[in-house]
Write an enzyme that holds these catalytic residues in place. Structure first.
Site, PDB file in Angstrom:
ATOM      1  N   TYR A  30       2.915 -16.755  17.505  1.00  0.00           N
ATOM      2  CA  TYR A  30       1.382 -17.050  17.854  1.00  0.00           C
ATOM      3  C   TYR A  30       1.178 -18.384  17.264  1.00  0.00           C
ATOM      4  O   TYR A  30       0.788 -19.276  18.195  1.00  0.00           O
ATOM      5  CB  TYR A  30       0.529 -16.118  17.608  1.00  0.00           C
ATOM      6  CG  TYR A  30      -0.833 -16.524  17.968  1.00  0.00           C
ATOM      7  CD1 TYR A  30      -1.383 -16.278  19.428  1.00  0.00           C
ATOM      8  CD2 TYR A  30      -1.898 -16.609  17.076  1.00  0.00           C
ATOM      9  CE1 TYR A  30      -2.534 -16.477  19.798  1.00  0.00           C
ATOM     10  CE2 TYR A  30      -3.194 -16.936  17.700  1.00  0.00           C
ATOM     11  CZ  TYR A  30      -3.659 -16.696  19.015  1.00  0.00           C
ATOM     12  OH  TYR A  30      -4.748 -16.849  19.393  1.00  0.00           O
ATOM     13  N   ALA A  32       3.276 -20.715  16.312  1.00  0.00           N
ATOM     14  CA  ALA A  32       4.210 -21.998  16.822  1.00  0.00           C
ATOM     15  C   ALA A  32       3.568 -22.254  18.254  1.00  0.00           C
ATOM     16  O   ALA A  32       3.459 -23.238  18.518  1.00  0.00           O
ATOM     17  CB  ALA A  32       5.468 -21.317  17.016  1.00  0.00           C
ATOM     18  N   VAL A  65     -12.763 -14.981  17.334  1.00  0.00           N
ATOM     19  CA  VAL A  65     -14.134 -15.119  18.499  1.00  0.00           C
ATOM     20  C   VAL A  65     -14.047 -13.651  18.888  1.00  0.00           C
ATOM     21  O   VAL A  65     -12.934 -13.018  18.921  1.00  0.00           O
ATOM     22  CB  VAL A  65     -13.656 -16.022  19.702  1.00  0.00           C
ATOM     23  CG1 VAL A  65     -14.681 -15.887  20.696  1.00  0.00           C
ATOM     24  CG2 VAL A  65     -13.349 -17.575  19.192  1.00  0.00           C
TER      25      VAL A  65
HETATM   26  N1  NAI Z   1     -10.506 -14.675  20.546  1.00  0.00           N
HETATM   27  C1  NAI Z   1     -10.047 -15.253  19.289  1.00  0.00           C
HETATM   28  O1  NAI Z   1     -10.229 -15.048  18.354  1.00  0.00           O
HETATM   29  C2  NAI Z   1      -9.288 -16.339  19.821  1.00  0.00           C
HETATM   30  C3  NAI Z   1      -8.765 -16.827  20.985  1.00  0.00           C
HETATM   31  N2  NAI Z   1      -8.109 -17.921  21.030  1.00  0.00           N
HETATM   32  C4  NAI Z   1      -7.122 -18.086  22.309  1.00  0.00           C
HETATM   33  O2  NAI Z   1      -8.479 -18.191  23.464  1.00  0.00           O
HETATM   34  C5  NAI Z   1      -7.460 -17.818  24.604  1.00  0.00           C
HETATM   35  C6  NAI Z   1      -8.338 -16.619  25.332  1.00  0.00           C
HETATM   36  O3  NAI Z   1      -8.211 -15.588  24.489  1.00  0.00           O
HETATM   37  P1  NAI Z   1      -9.332 -14.384  24.471  1.00  0.00           P
HETATM   38  O4  NAI Z   1     -10.162 -14.661  25.748  1.00  0.00           O
HETATM   39  O5  NAI Z   1      -9.900 -14.608  23.106  1.00  0.00           O
HETATM   40  O6  NAI Z   1      -8.626 -13.123  24.783  1.00  0.00           O
HETATM   41  P2  NAI Z   1      -8.552 -12.048  25.842  1.00  0.00           P
HETATM   42  O7  NAI Z   1      -7.655 -10.983  25.452  1.00  0.00           O
HETATM   43  O8  NAI Z   1     -10.056 -11.544  26.262  1.00  0.00           O
HETATM   44  O9  NAI Z   1      -7.997 -12.627  27.118  1.00  0.00           O
HETATM   45  C7  NAI Z   1      -6.684 -13.113  27.371  1.00  0.00           C
HETATM   46  C8  NAI Z   1      -6.488 -13.303  28.780  1.00  0.00           C
HETATM   47  O10 NAI Z   1      -5.220 -13.584  29.071  1.00  0.00           O
HETATM   48  C9  NAI Z   1      -4.549 -12.910  30.005  1.00  0.00           C
HETATM   49  N3  NAI Z   1      -3.097 -12.964  29.677  1.00  0.00           N
HETATM   50  C10 NAI Z   1      -2.281 -12.297  28.554  1.00  0.00           C
HETATM   51  N4  NAI Z   1      -0.962 -12.489  28.848  1.00  0.00           N
HETATM   52  C11 NAI Z   1      -0.971 -13.178  29.820  1.00  0.00           C
HETATM   53  C12 NAI Z   1       0.189 -13.975  30.733  1.00  0.00           C
HETATM   54  N5  NAI Z   1       1.454 -13.766  30.081  1.00  0.00           N
HETATM   55  N6  NAI Z   1      -0.095 -14.504  31.752  1.00  0.00           N
HETATM   56  C13 NAI Z   1      -1.282 -14.614  32.267  1.00  0.00           C
HETATM   57  N7  NAI Z   1      -2.518 -14.280  31.753  1.00  0.00           N
HETATM   58  C14 NAI Z   1      -2.226 -13.511  30.494  1.00  0.00           C
HETATM   59  C15 NAI Z   1      -5.035 -11.412  29.725  1.00  0.00           C
HETATM   60  O11 NAI Z   1      -4.927 -10.347  30.830  1.00  0.00           O
HETATM   61  C16 NAI Z   1      -6.597 -11.865  29.367  1.00  0.00           C
HETATM   62  O12 NAI Z   1      -7.447 -11.711  30.582  1.00  0.00           O
HETATM   63  C17 NAI Z   1      -6.081 -17.444  24.165  1.00  0.00           C
HETATM   64  O13 NAI Z   1      -5.345 -18.550  24.507  1.00  0.00           O
HETATM   65  C18 NAI Z   1      -6.221 -17.186  22.790  1.00  0.00           C
HETATM   66  O14 NAI Z   1      -5.041 -17.360  22.012  1.00  0.00           O
HETATM   67  C19 NAI Z   1      -7.989 -18.931  20.141  1.00  0.00           C
HETATM   68  C20 NAI Z   1      -8.583 -18.803  18.951  1.00  0.00           C
HETATM   69  C21 NAI Z   1      -9.298 -17.502  18.682  1.00  0.00           C
HETATM   70  C1  LIG Z   2      -4.078 -14.202  12.665  1.00  0.00           C
HETATM   71  C2  LIG Z   2      -3.235 -13.805  13.971  1.00  0.00           C
HETATM   72  C3  LIG Z   2      -3.839 -12.982  14.898  1.00  0.00           C
HETATM   73  C4  LIG Z   2      -3.314 -12.949  16.235  1.00  0.00           C
HETATM   74  C5  LIG Z   2      -4.159 -12.501  17.385  1.00  0.00           C
HETATM   75  C6  LIG Z   2      -5.391 -12.008  17.401  1.00  0.00           C
HETATM   76  C7  LIG Z   2      -6.406 -13.118  17.291  1.00  0.00           C
HETATM   77  C8  LIG Z   2      -6.181 -14.377  17.467  1.00  0.00           C
HETATM   78  C9  LIG Z   2      -7.453 -15.294  16.880  1.00  0.00           C
HETATM   79  C10 LIG Z   2      -7.032 -16.405  16.523  1.00  0.00           C
HETATM   80  O1  LIG Z   2      -6.411 -17.331  17.560  1.00  0.00           O
HETATM   81  C11 LIG Z   2      -7.667 -17.081  15.382  1.00  0.00           C
HETATM   82  C12 LIG Z   2      -6.525 -17.048  14.402  1.00  0.00           C
HETATM   83  C13 LIG Z   2      -6.712 -17.498  13.254  1.00  0.00           C
HETATM   84  C14 LIG Z   2      -7.902 -18.010  12.574  1.00  0.00           C
HETATM   85  C15 LIG Z   2      -8.328 -17.500  11.385  1.00  0.00           C
HETATM   86  C16 LIG Z   2      -8.798 -18.073  10.399  1.00  0.00           C
HETATM   87  C17 LIG Z   2      -9.349 -19.624  10.239  1.00  0.00           C
HETATM   88  C18 LIG Z   2     -10.887 -19.580   9.872  1.00  0.00           C
HETATM   89  C19 LIG Z   2     -10.871 -20.730   8.954  1.00  0.00           C
HETATM   90  C20 LIG Z   2     -12.204 -21.104   8.545  1.00  0.00           C
HETATM   91  O2  LIG Z   2     -13.285 -20.396   8.877  1.00  0.00           O
HETATM   92  O3  LIG Z   2     -12.248 -21.973   7.814  1.00  0.00           O
END
Ligand code: NAI
Ligand SMILES: CCCCC/C=C\C=C\C(=O)C/C=C\C/C=C\CCCC(=O)O
Length: 165
Positions: A30, A32, A65
């Site tokens: 993740y 990477a 988030v």
């Molecule tokens: N929620 C968090 O803590 C954070 C999320 N992100 C990023 O935000 C983006 C959105 O994530 P969220 O809305 O939080 O998660 P989520 O799990 O609510 O949404 C992810 C969506 O991606 C779809 N998905 C998963 N694999 C897929 C694939 N291979 N092809 C097409 N669709 C696919 C899922 O069906 C889902 O609708 C992601 O790129 C995640 O890495 C970044 C930082 C923090």
């Molecule tokens: C830690 C890996 C989790 C993998 C998948 C689940 C959720 C993904 C979340 C994110 O993408 C956010 C990941 C890391 C953020 C972690 C801490 C940063 C906060 C730094 C700060 O508040 O100063």
């Protein structure tokens, strides 16, 4: 979208993560992929500027988030060998806090509205809110700029010369 292809320009916002800026040892792949998003964004933003695409390309790096992805750490199928580390991730969530999606929407709006932003890496955290990664690109930027103007050997000499004290 690109003016070079007859489009009207615009803005692209790629979704990275704070995990792209700091190592998440419980999720190295993740990490990477999110690092890759940042590098690709910054390179394409520069390309867009040079080639006059009229497209701004930026990325955002939220911390945790409140969305369904957070639940995936409880699924062994997702976590593989790192399933045993889920408590460490839960602890991170509890230490750093969990943002609401509205904070990410605010970041998106800022990037859309601020037309000076291109190649920006926006961080969104619970403690600092919206802020930006600062890259000390001086030397590499200088090399890039000189290379664009001159043949590589001449450019190399100019950059080396400018670095002599
Ligand atoms: N929620 C968090 O803590 C954070 C999320 N992100 C990023 O935000 C983006 C959105 O994530 P969220 O809305 O939080 O998660 P989520 O799990 O609510 O949404 C992810 C969506 O991606 C779809 N998905 C998963 N694999 C897929 C694939 N291979 N092809 C097409 N669709 C696919 C899922 O069906 C889902 O609708 C992601 O790129 C995640 O890495 C970044 C930082 C923090
Ligand atoms: C830690 C890996 C989790 C993998 C998948 C689940 C959720 C993904 C979340 C994110 O993408 C956010 C990941 C890391 C953020 C972690 C801490 C940063 C906060 C730094 C700060 O508040 O100063």
């Amino acid at each position: 979208m690109s003016r070079a292809c007859g489009g009207n320009g615009g803005v692209i916002i790629n979704v990275s993560s704070m995990a792209g800026l700091m190592p998440a040892p419980q999720q190295p792949v993740y990490t990477a992929t999110k690092c890759g998003v940042i590098g690709f964004t910054r390179a394409m933003a520069e390309t867009s500027k040079r080639e006059n695409y009229g497209v701004r390309i930026n990325t955002m790096c939220p911390a945790f988030v409140n969305t369904p992805i957070l639940k995936t750490i409880d699924e062994e199928e997702n976590m593989g060998k790192y399933f045993k580390d889920r408590d460490a991730i839960r602890k991170m969530m509890s230490n750093f806090g969990i943002l609401e999606p509205a904070a990410v929407a605010d970041g998106l709006m800022k990037i859309i509205e601020d037309e000076t932003l291109n190649g920006a890496v926006m961080k969104i955290t619970k403690t600092k809110g919206i802020h930006f990664e600062d890259y000390a690109t001086g030397y590499l930027q200088e090399v890039q700029e000189v290379v664009m103007r001159k043949d590589p050997e001449e450019a190399n000499e100019e950059v080396t010369e400018s670095r002599k004290c």
